[in-house]
Design an enzyme around this catalytic site. Structure first.
Site, PDB file in Angstrom:
ATOM      1  CG  HIS A   1      -1.787  -1.033   1.343  1.00  0.00           C
ATOM      2  ND1 HIS A   1      -1.926  -1.923   2.584  1.00  0.00           N
ATOM      3  CD2 HIS A   1      -2.892  -1.385   0.521  1.00  0.00           C
ATOM      4  CE1 HIS A   1      -3.102  -2.634   2.345  1.00  0.00           C
ATOM      5  NE2 HIS A   1      -3.582  -2.448   1.136  1.00  0.00           N
TER       6      HIS A   1
ATOM      7  CE  LYS B   1     -12.938  -7.325   4.562  1.00  0.00           C
ATOM      8  NZ  LYS B   1     -12.439  -6.699   3.106  1.00  0.00           N
TER       9      LYS B   1
ATOM     10  CB  SER C   1      -4.125  -6.572   4.767  1.00  0.00           C
ATOM     11  OG  SER C   1      -4.016  -5.286   4.113  1.00  0.00           O
TER      12      SER C   1
ATOM     13  NE  ARG D   1      -2.709  -7.433  -4.317  1.00  0.00           N
ATOM     14  CZ  ARG D   1      -3.579  -7.619  -3.100  1.00  0.00           C
ATOM     15  NH1 ARG D   1      -3.181  -7.995  -1.961  1.00  0.00           N
ATOM     16  NH2 ARG D   1      -4.864  -7.412  -3.248  1.00  0.00           N
TER      17      ARG D   1
HETATM   18  P1  ADP Z   1      -9.864  -3.647  -0.474  1.00  0.00           P
HETATM   19  O1  ADP Z   1     -10.515  -4.481   0.473  1.00  0.00           O
HETATM   20  O2  ADP Z   1     -10.380  -2.493  -0.990  1.00  0.00           O
HETATM   21  O3  ADP Z   1      -9.156  -4.536  -1.644  1.00  0.00           O
HETATM   22  P2  ADP Z   1      -6.908  -3.472   0.298  1.00  0.00           P
HETATM   23  O4  ADP Z   1      -6.453  -2.837   1.619  1.00  0.00           O
HETATM   24  O5  ADP Z   1      -6.833  -4.967   0.525  1.00  0.00           O
HETATM   25  O6  ADP Z   1      -8.559  -3.268   0.366  1.00  0.00           O
HETATM   26  O7  ADP Z   1      -6.309  -2.918  -0.892  1.00  0.00           O
HETATM   27  C1  ADP Z   1      -6.532  -1.667  -1.095  1.00  0.00           C
HETATM   28  C2  ADP Z   1      -5.971  -1.244  -2.904  1.00  0.00           C
HETATM   29  O8  ADP Z   1      -4.653  -1.740  -2.547  1.00  0.00           O
HETATM   30  C3  ADP Z   1      -6.254  -2.339  -3.556  1.00  0.00           C
HETATM   31  O9  ADP Z   1      -6.395  -1.849  -4.953  1.00  0.00           O
HETATM   32  C4  ADP Z   1      -5.283  -3.588  -3.555  1.00  0.00           C
HETATM   33  O10 ADP Z   1      -5.343  -4.161  -4.844  1.00  0.00           O
HETATM   34  C5  ADP Z   1      -4.091  -2.636  -3.700  1.00  0.00           C
HETATM   35  N1  ADP Z   1      -3.025  -3.378  -2.794  1.00  0.00           N
HETATM   36  C6  ADP Z   1      -3.106  -4.242  -1.818  1.00  0.00           C
HETATM   37  N2  ADP Z   1      -1.880  -4.930  -1.584  1.00  0.00           N
HETATM   38  C7  ADP Z   1      -0.936  -4.561  -2.664  1.00  0.00           C
HETATM   39  C8  ADP Z   1       0.192  -4.572  -3.053  1.00  0.00           C
HETATM   40  N3  ADP Z   1       0.953  -5.658  -2.342  1.00  0.00           N
HETATM   41  N4  ADP Z   1       0.859  -4.046  -4.035  1.00  0.00           N
HETATM   42  C9  ADP Z   1      -0.141  -3.347  -4.982  1.00  0.00           C
HETATM   43  N5  ADP Z   1      -1.363  -2.958  -4.488  1.00  0.00           N
HETATM   44  C10 ADP Z   1      -1.950  -3.451  -3.406  1.00  0.00           C
END
Ligand code: ADP
Length: 160
Positions: free
Chosen positions: A17, A41, A129, A90
């Site tokens: 992130h 959630k 995460s 990803r």
């Molecule tokens: P959500 O529940 O909205 O997917 P996340 O916190 O999991 O929320 O992810 C937020 C955004 O960050 C999403 O677009 C996700 O694809 C991106 N993201 C998460 N991890 C990575 C990573 N390792 N590299 C690039 N983008 C990421």
């Protein structure tokens, strides 16, 4: 002024992130990092905890604000004056859901709001995460996934 919004759960914020935030902040004049307050959630961290963790992790970048929001993202984006939504990609597995969301948001905003995807940095392609939570719940080392401060907060949650 070009303003973008980067929405997500950030439960917790990872180096993946942070990489997307850092790169987006270079492209846009203002970036709003928006933590979704999803009451349906179950999350490890409260919304306020997540907002504070992000603020701390990106405190050196000055054109960023970190907020929480509820409800439709396009409405919130309009409220903060952002006409671009940033999402990270990803792997192919992210693509289908992200494509559908971006098309839905384009429809809901009558084409006013674009979604722009940034590819993950290869160093973080595997990182999510949920991986961080799982590794930490078994006492594994998460120091390569999140900042020192975040790691401490994550471990504390699993100690309880
Ligand atoms: P959500 O529940 O909205 O997917 P996340 O916190 O999991 O929320 O992810 C937020 C955004 O960050 C999403 O677009 C996700 O694809 C991106 N993201 C998460 N991890 C990575 C990573 N390792 N590299 C690039 N983008 C990421």
């Amino acid at each position: 002024m070009k303003s973008a919004i980067y929405p997500g759960s950030f439960d917790p914020i990872t180096y993946g992130h942070i990489d997307i935030i850092t790169r987006s902040a270079k492209i846009f004049d203002n970036l709003t990092v928006a933590v979704l307050n999803n009451r349906a959630k179950h999350s490890l961290f409260s919304v306020d905890e997540r907002v504070n963790m992000i603020k701390d992790a990106v405190k050196d970048i000055h054109n960023i604000s970190v907020v929480s929001y509820e409800g439709l993202l396009v409405n919130y984006a309009r409220e903060v004056g952002a006409n671009v939504i940033i999402r990270g990609l990803r792997a192919v597995t992210d693509f289908e859901y992200e494509l559908q969301m971006s098309q839905t948001n384009a429809k809901l905003s009558d084409g006013d709001i674009e979604t722009i995807f940034l590819n993950t940095d290869l160093r973080y392609a595997y990182l999510s995460s949920s991986t961080v939570r799982e590794v930490a719940s078994f006492g594994g080392d998460i120091s390569k996934f999140v900042t020192k401060e975040v790691a401490e907060l994550v471990y504390n949650k699993y100690k309880k």
